[in-house]
Scaffold this motif. Structure first.
Motif, mmCIF file in Angstrom:
data_model
loop_
_atom_site.group_PDB
_atom_site.id
_atom_site.type_symbol
_atom_site.label_atom_id
_atom_site.label_comp_id
_atom_site.label_asym_id
_atom_site.label_seq_id
_atom_site.Cartn_x
_atom_site.Cartn_y
_atom_site.Cartn_z
ATOM 1 N N THR A 36 -96.346 -73.107 31.286
ATOM 2 C CA THR A 36 -94.773 -73.765 31.051
ATOM 3 C C THR A 36 -94.794 -74.398 29.560
ATOM 4 O OG1 THR A 36 -94.609 -74.101 33.346
ATOM 5 C CG2 THR A 36 -93.463 -75.923 31.836
ATOM 6 N N VAL A 37 -96.007 -75.173 29.140
ATOM 7 C CA VAL A 37 -95.990 -75.624 27.815
ATOM 8 C C VAL A 37 -95.729 -74.463 26.810
ATOM 9 C CG1 VAL A 37 -97.566 -76.774 26.074
ATOM 10 C CG2 VAL A 37 -97.239 -77.569 28.369
ATOM 11 N N ARG A 38 -96.277 -73.339 26.773
ATOM 12 C CA ARG A 38 -96.086 -72.404 26.042
ATOM 13 C C ARG A 38 -94.687 -71.961 26.024
ATOM 14 N NH1 ARG A 38 -101.499 -69.301 27.854
ATOM 15 N NH2 ARG A 38 -102.938 -70.215 26.239
ATOM 16 N N ARG A 39 -93.917 -71.914 27.132
ATOM 17 C CA ARG A 39 -92.572 -71.704 27.204
ATOM 18 C C ARG A 39 -91.913 -72.680 26.373
ATOM 19 N NH1 ARG A 39 -93.381 -69.601 32.346
ATOM 20 N NH2 ARG A 39 -92.610 -71.661 33.246
ATOM 21 N N ASP A 40 -92.112 -73.702 26.471
ATOM 22 C CA ASP A 40 -91.555 -75.193 25.789
ATOM 23 C C ASP A 40 -91.664 -75.004 24.184
ATOM 24 O OD1 ASP A 40 -90.501 -76.115 28.088
ATOM 25 O OD2 ASP A 40 -92.052 -77.422 28.581
ATOM 26 N N LEU A 41 -92.629 -74.509 23.859
ATOM 27 C CA LEU A 41 -93.281 -74.377 22.387
ATOM 28 C C LEU A 41 -92.670 -73.499 21.699
ATOM 29 C CD1 LEU A 41 -97.158 -75.251 22.741
ATOM 30 C CD2 LEU A 41 -95.379 -76.703 21.877
ATOM 31 N N ARG A 42 -92.151 -72.121 22.532
ATOM 32 C CA ARG A 42 -91.632 -71.299 21.696
ATOM 33 C C ARG A 42 -90.384 -71.398 21.005
ATOM 34 N NH1 ARG A 42 -91.638 -67.703 26.060
ATOM 35 N NH2 ARG A 42 -94.066 -67.668 25.786
ATOM 36 N N PRO A 43 -89.461 -72.019 21.432
ATOM 37 C CA PRO A 43 -88.353 -72.503 20.757
ATOM 38 C C PRO A 43 -88.561 -73.506 19.567
ATOM 39 C CG PRO A 43 -88.053 -73.406 22.784
ATOM 40 C CD PRO A 43 -89.100 -72.626 22.970
ATOM 41 N N LEU A 44 -89.376 -74.255 19.773
ATOM 42 C CA LEU A 44 -89.614 -75.301 18.829
ATOM 43 C C LEU A 44 -90.322 -74.488 17.748
ATOM 44 C CD1 LEU A 44 -90.929 -78.266 20.852
ATOM 45 C CD2 LEU A 44 -88.683 -78.031 19.636
ATOM 46 N N ALA A 45 -91.140 -73.542 17.873
ATOM 47 C CA ALA A 45 -92.026 -72.626 16.828
ATOM 48 C C ALA A 45 -91.033 -72.000 16.250
ATOM 49 C CB ALA A 45 -93.064 -72.090 17.526
ATOM 50 N N ASP A 46 -89.990 -71.233 16.905
ATOM 51 C CA ASP A 46 -89.080 -70.302 16.328
ATOM 52 C C ASP A 46 -87.842 -71.033 15.254
ATOM 53 O OD1 ASP A 46 -90.034 -68.205 17.840
ATOM 54 O OD2 ASP A 46 -88.484 -68.477 19.376
ATOM 55 N N ARG A 47 -87.856 -72.381 15.409
ATOM 56 C CA ARG A 47 -86.803 -73.092 14.523
ATOM 57 C C ARG A 47 -87.714 -73.629 13.637
ATOM 58 N NH1 ARG A 47 -84.723 -75.470 19.588
ATOM 59 N NH2 ARG A 47 -85.931 -77.444 18.997
ATOM 60 N N GLY A 48 -89.072 -73.615 13.466
ATOM 61 C CA GLY A 48 -90.200 -73.959 12.242
ATOM 62 C C GLY A 48 -90.459 -75.606 12.627
ATOM 63 N N THR A 49 -90.205 -76.018 13.602
ATOM 64 C CA THR A 49 -90.271 -77.696 14.033
ATOM 65 C C THR A 49 -91.740 -77.783 14.238
ATOM 66 O OG1 THR A 49 -88.094 -77.831 15.089
ATOM 67 C CG2 THR A 49 -89.767 -79.396 15.316
ATOM 68 N N ILE A 50 -92.429 -76.855 14.801
ATOM 69 C CA ILE A 50 -94.025 -76.924 14.889
ATOM 70 C C ILE A 50 -94.649 -75.445 14.361
ATOM 71 C CG2 ILE A 50 -93.585 -78.436 17.212
ATOM 72 C CD1 ILE A 50 -94.407 -76.072 18.866
ATOM 73 N N LEU A 51 -96.020 -75.932 14.315
ATOM 74 C CA LEU A 51 -96.915 -74.732 13.947
ATOM 75 C C LEU A 51 -97.882 -74.307 15.171
ATOM 76 C CD1 LEU A 51 -97.617 -75.527 10.186
ATOM 77 C CD2 LEU A 51 -95.994 -73.891 11.230
ATOM 78 N N LYS A 52 -98.040 -73.113 15.321
ATOM 79 C CA LYS A 52 -99.026 -72.790 16.528
ATOM 80 C C LYS A 52 -100.005 -72.298 15.721
ATOM 81 C CE LYS A 52 -96.042 -70.282 19.383
ATOM 82 N NZ LYS A 52 -95.660 -69.532 20.458
ATOM 83 N N MET A 53 -101.456 -72.648 16.287
ATOM 84 C CA MET A 53 -102.565 -72.310 15.602
ATOM 85 C C MET A 53 -103.965 -72.128 16.554
ATOM 86 S SD MET A 53 -102.560 -75.665 13.270
ATOM 87 C CE MET A 53 -100.821 -76.042 13.230
ATOM 88 N N HIS A 54 -104.399 -71.049 16.774
ATOM 89 C CA HIS A 54 -105.650 -71.127 17.652
ATOM 90 C C HIS A 54 -105.615 -71.941 18.818
ATOM 91 C CE1 HIS A 54 -107.225 -68.737 14.161
ATOM 92 N NE2 HIS A 54 -106.570 -69.817 13.415
ATOM 93 N N GLY A 55 -104.592 -71.718 19.698
ATOM 94 C CA GLY A 55 -104.700 -72.503 21.066
ATOM 95 C C GLY A 55 -104.383 -73.933 20.885
ATOM 96 N N ALA A 56 -103.716 -74.242 19.658
ATOM 97 C CA ALA A 56 -103.402 -75.663 19.285
ATOM 98 C C ALA A 56 -101.877 -75.606 18.652
ATOM 99 C CB ALA A 56 -104.313 -76.417 18.572
ATOM 100 N N VAL A 57 -101.200 -76.861 18.485
ATOM 101 C CA VAL A 57 -100.072 -76.948 17.744
ATOM 102 C C VAL A 57 -100.057 -78.157 16.996
ATOM 103 C CG1 VAL A 57 -98.691 -75.526 19.440
ATOM 104 C CG2 VAL A 57 -98.980 -77.935 20.068
ATOM 105 N N GLY A 58 -99.166 -78.297 16.010
ATOM 106 C CA GLY A 58 -98.943 -79.501 15.375
ATOM 107 C C GLY A 58 -97.366 -79.592 14.497
ATOM 108 N N LEU A 59 -97.065 -80.523 14.325
ATOM 109 C CA LEU A 59 -95.787 -80.604 13.578
ATOM 110 C C LEU A 59 -95.821 -79.787 12.298
ATOM 111 C CD1 LEU A 59 -94.437 -84.295 14.072
ATOM 112 C CD2 LEU A 59 -93.947 -82.217 15.299
ATOM 113 N N ALA A 60 -94.705 -79.031 11.904
ATOM 114 C CA ALA A 60 -95.052 -78.356 10.757
ATOM 115 C C ALA A 60 -94.892 -79.125 9.360
ATOM 116 C CB ALA A 60 -93.446 -77.316 10.768
ATOM 117 N N HIS A 61 -94.214 -80.314 9.594
ATOM 118 C CA HIS A 61 -94.015 -80.905 8.144
ATOM 119 C C HIS A 61 -95.559 -81.816 7.891
ATOM 120 C CE1 HIS A 61 -92.794 -84.268 11.115
ATOM 121 N NE2 HIS A 61 -93.355 -84.862 10.457
#
Length: 254
Positions: A36-61
């Motif tokens: 569920t979290v991965r599905r939630d993260l997908r649109p945020l990553a597509d918009r460039g709001t977050i960065l996904k990396m090796h099983g973790a995420v962070g804000l792009a800026h």
């Protein structure tokens, strides 16, 4: 494109305050499945709001960490307590190697009344704090200066500290967990690893927030650390890992 769910808002709030967070930890915090979290993260990553990396995420800026001055304000009372506890174990006339970090910057301030120290560091902030104090001597590594933290990094900085062996080697941490002591940036991790190897006594100083964070680069295994100073007892699972690795917990406060 607007935020599409309350959970998106919660995710961005967590990342904004904690930096890089593991996807599995996000799922536990939000009480949903990892999928569920991965599905939630997908649109945020597509918009460039977050960065996904090796099983973790962070804000792009943010690149995983807030600017240095902001980090100095975060949990500052705990960091000051930790710094004072560590400084109390250093004797006048000893040698100490310290890497760049907010908690190590507080340590420098706590050491300001000591006498005849020799301090080796890559932190311009620590160097400014302790240079010329009470007959103490500061040796500052040369290399490329980070404009945010004032850290001096790179091959030259690492080669510089390889010349020394000291009474106390002290590093901060971006995260601490079963994978060991971690950092966000490869150059900082390489330097911290070298610092730790230079000490007769090898110390990590870190507040408890680092035990709930994830970072990308390993500095060292827990077994390579002699002592860890923090402000209170970590949760049972982490405390067990530290005990198994024979890391002595120090500086605990009620």
């Amino acid at each position: 494109m607007p935020i599409v769910s309350k959970r998106h808002e919660e995710i961005l709030t967590i990342l904004g305050s904690e930096g890089i967070v593991r996807v599995q930890d996000l799922a536990q915090r939000l009480q949903v499945s990892v999928e569920t979290v991965r599905r939630d993260l997908r649109p945020l990553a597509d918009r460039g709001t977050i960065l996904k990396m090796h099983g973790a995420v962070g804000l792009a800026h943010s690149g995983g960490e807030a600017p240095y001055e902001r980090r100095m304000r975060e949990n500052s009372k705990a960091k000051q307590k930790i710094a004072r506890a560590m400084a109390a174990t250093v004797r006048n006339g000893e040698t100490i190697m310290i890497d760049t970090g907010t908690t190590t910057s507080f340590l420098a301030r706590a050491l300001a009344q000591h006498e005849r120290l020799t301090i080796i560091t890559n932190s311009t902030d620590i160097a400014r704090t302790l240079a010329g104090r009470n007959d103490s001597k500061v040796l500052l590594a040369g290399g490329v200066v980070n404009g945010d933290s004032g850290a001096v990094l790179g091959h030259d900085a690492v080669a510089f500290v390889q010349r020394f062996h000291v009474d106390h080697a002290v590093i901060s941490a971006g995260a601490i967990g079963i994978d060991g002591v971690m950092d966000f940036e490869p150059d900082e991790a390489v330097f911290a690893r070298e610092v730790l190897s230079r000490g007769q006594r090898r110390v990590v100083i870190s507040d408890l927030t680092k035990f709930t964070r994830s970072a990308l680069v390993q500095v060292c295994d827990l077994s390579e650390v002699h002592q860890l100073f923090t402000e209170a007892t970590p949760e049972t699972s982490i405390a067990a890992y530290l005990a198994d690795a024979e890391v002595q917990l120090c500086g605990l406060f009620a």
